[in-house]
Design an enzyme around this catalytic site. Structure first.
Site, PDB file in Angstrom:
ATOM      1  N   GLN A  54      83.084  72.605  20.925  1.00  0.00           N
ATOM      2  CA  GLN A  54      82.690  73.318  22.143  1.00  0.00           C
ATOM      3  C   GLN A  54      83.914  73.590  23.006  1.00  0.00           C
ATOM      4  OE1 GLN A  54      80.607  71.829  25.790  1.00  0.00           O
ATOM      5  NE2 GLN A  54      78.958  73.209  25.124  1.00  0.00           N
ATOM      6  N   CYS A 113      77.452  73.812  31.696  1.00  0.00           N
ATOM      7  CA  CYS A 113      77.842  72.639  32.478  1.00  0.00           C
ATOM      8  C   CYS A 113      77.863  72.968  33.970  1.00  0.00           C
ATOM      9  CB  CYS A 113      79.211  72.143  32.026  1.00  0.00           C
ATOM     10  SG  CYS A 113      79.747  70.654  32.916  1.00  0.00           S
ATOM     11  N   GLY A 127      65.518  66.886  27.353  1.00  0.00           N
ATOM     12  CA  GLY A 127      64.339  66.054  27.512  1.00  0.00           C
ATOM     13  C   GLY A 127      63.664  65.578  26.246  1.00  0.00           C
TER      14      GLY A 127
END
Length: 356
Positions: free
Chosen positions: A92, A122, A235
Site C-alpha cells: 500500500q 486513512c 467491522g
C-alpha cells in the site's frame, strides 16, 4: 441473505443492465482477494505478515502504508523488504503526485509485490498534511491521474482502498465519482471501508468505530459496477461474517480483529478458499515461527519488534495470559532463550525448538 447469489466462481452474480466501467488494463494475474488482511500502521510489518502466513496460506496480506516519496528519496530496499514466503502480498502506497506514485509503484513491482494499492481511506491528520489518504476522496480526478500513471508503469494490479464517504455526508455521489473516474483510468479493484471518514473531531482510532457502518452502500456499489471487483472492509469479526458478505461482494478485508486474534484465520484456507486442508494447530504455528524469530534477532532486529505481533495467538483460550507474560519477559531482557522449550497452554504441549 439479500440480493446476491454466488456463481461457480464464488462471486456475486452479475446484475443485468447495471453500469459497467471502462476498458480493462492488462495486468499480471490478480491475487485472489476473497479474504484479505488490511494494511495497518505499526501492525502489518514483515514480521507480522510472516506470522500470519503460517496460519493461512491463501489470505492476501497487505503492508503498512508506505509513503511513495520515501521510496523515491529514501532507502527503498529496506522499506520494501519482505520474505518470499509472504506471497501473496500487496504494497500500500500513500501519496498524491502521479509521477511519484508511479515511481513508488514501479519500485514495489520490481521488489516482487503482487499488487500496489493506493491509500484513499486513512483519516489521520498526519496523512492529510501530506495531501493523501481519505481527503483524496474530494479529488477523484487527482486519484485517477495517479492510477493512470501507476498502471502505465507496472504490470501488477493497481487498486484503491477508500471509505464510503467523508464526514457526515449521506450521499454516495463522492464514492461513485471516485470509482467511475478511477475505473476509467485503469483500476479494477476497490476496497471500501464501510464507514465514512470523519476528518474533523475524531482520532484515527475513533474513525474505526464511531462512524456507523454502511454495508448496504458497499453492496449496492457491487450491483451498480458488476464488472469491477469490490472488496468490503470494516467491522467484520469472523469467518461467518466473511461468508455473509461474500454473497454481495467479491471479497472481504479484516483489520484489527485479525491482528488481535490472528488464529481466527486458521480456517480460512478451507472455509473461504475451499482448500482441502486442516487448520494448523497453534503450537505448530509457533514452532514454525521460532526459527524465523531467531534468524531476525541474530540479524539485529529487536526481539520486542517481533514478539508484540504474537500476543494474540492464544486469544480467548485458557492460558493466554501466561503466553503473553512469556513473550513480554523475553522482550524485556530474558531473550530468545526464554522462548525455547515446550509451550504449555491449556493442557497442550508442543516443542518449540524448530520447524514442525
Amino acid at each position: 441473505m439479500a440480493d446476491g447469489t454466488l456463481n461457480d466462481a464464488g462471486s456475486p452474480d452479475r446484475c443485468p443492465g447495471a453500469q459497467s466501467a471502462g476498458p480493462a488494463v492488462r495486468h499480471a494475474p490478480a491475487p485472489d482477494r476473497r479474504l484479505c488482511v488490511a494494511p495497518m500502521m505499526e501492525r502489518t510489518d514483515r514480521h507480522q505478515r510472516y506470522f500470519l502466513r503460517l496460519i493461512t496460506r491463501r489470505t492476501l496480506l497487505y503492508t503498512e502504508m508506505i509513503v511513495a516519496e520515501a521510496l523515491v528519496r529514501g532507502d527503498a530496499e529496506r522499506l520494501l523488504r519482505f520474505d518470499p514466503a509472504e506471497h501473496p502480498v500487496a504494497l500500500q502506497l500513500g501519496g498524491s503526485d502521479p509521477r511519484v506514485m508511479a515511481a513508488g509503484a514501479r519500485a514495489g513491482a520490481e521488489a516482487g509485490y503482487d499488487e500496489v494499492n493506493v491509500n484513499v481511506g486513512c483519516p489521520s491528520e498526519r496523512v492529510r498534511a501530506g495531501a493523501f489518504g481519505a481527503c483524496l476522496m474530494a479529488e477523484p480526478a487527482r486519484v485517477a491521474d495517479c492510477v493512470a500513471e501507476m498502471a502505465a508503469a507496472v504490470r501488477v494490479p493497481v487498486t484503491i482502498k477508500t471509505r464510503v464517504g467523508l464526514d457526515r455526508e449521506e450521499s454516495t455521489a463522492r464514492l461513485y465519482a471516485l470509482v467511475e473516474q478511477c475505473a476509467l483510468a485503469g483500476c479494477r479493484t476497490f476496497i471500501v471501508h464501510a464507514r465514512n471518514a470523519w476528518l474533523k473531531g475524531l482520532s484515527p482510532k475513533q474513525n474505526r468505530s464511531v462512524p456507523p457502518l454502511r454495508y448496504p452502500v458497499v453492496h449496492a456499489l457491487k450491483r451498480d459496477f458488476p464488472d469491477l471487483e469490490i472488496v468490503l472492509n470494516g467491522g467484520v469479526r469472523d469467518l461467518a461474517g466473511v461468508a455473509e458478505h461474500l454473497c454481495h461482494c467479491d471479497g472481504v478485508m479484516l483489520g484489527r480483529e485479525a491482528y488481535a486474534n490472528p488464529y481466527l484465520l486458521a480456517g480460512a484456507d478451507r472455509e473461504v478458499f475451499g482448500e482441502p486442508v486442516d487448520a494448523p494447530e497453534r503450537e505448530t504455528v509457533w514452532s514454525r515461527y521460532l526459527p524465523y524469530l531467531e534468524r531476525e534477532v541474530a540479524e539485529g532486529v529487536p526481539l520486542s519488534a517481533i514478539t508484540r505481533h504474537l500476543m494474540g495467538l492464544y486469544q480467548g483460550r485458557p492460558g493466554a495470559r501466561a503466553w503473553r507474560r512469556r513473550l513480554s519477559a523475553a522482550a524485556q531482557g530474558a531473550g530468545v532463550e526464554a522462548l525455547r522449550g515446550p509451550v504449555r497452554i491449556a493442557g497442550a504441549v508442543a516443542a518449540s525448538g524448530g520447524s514442525a
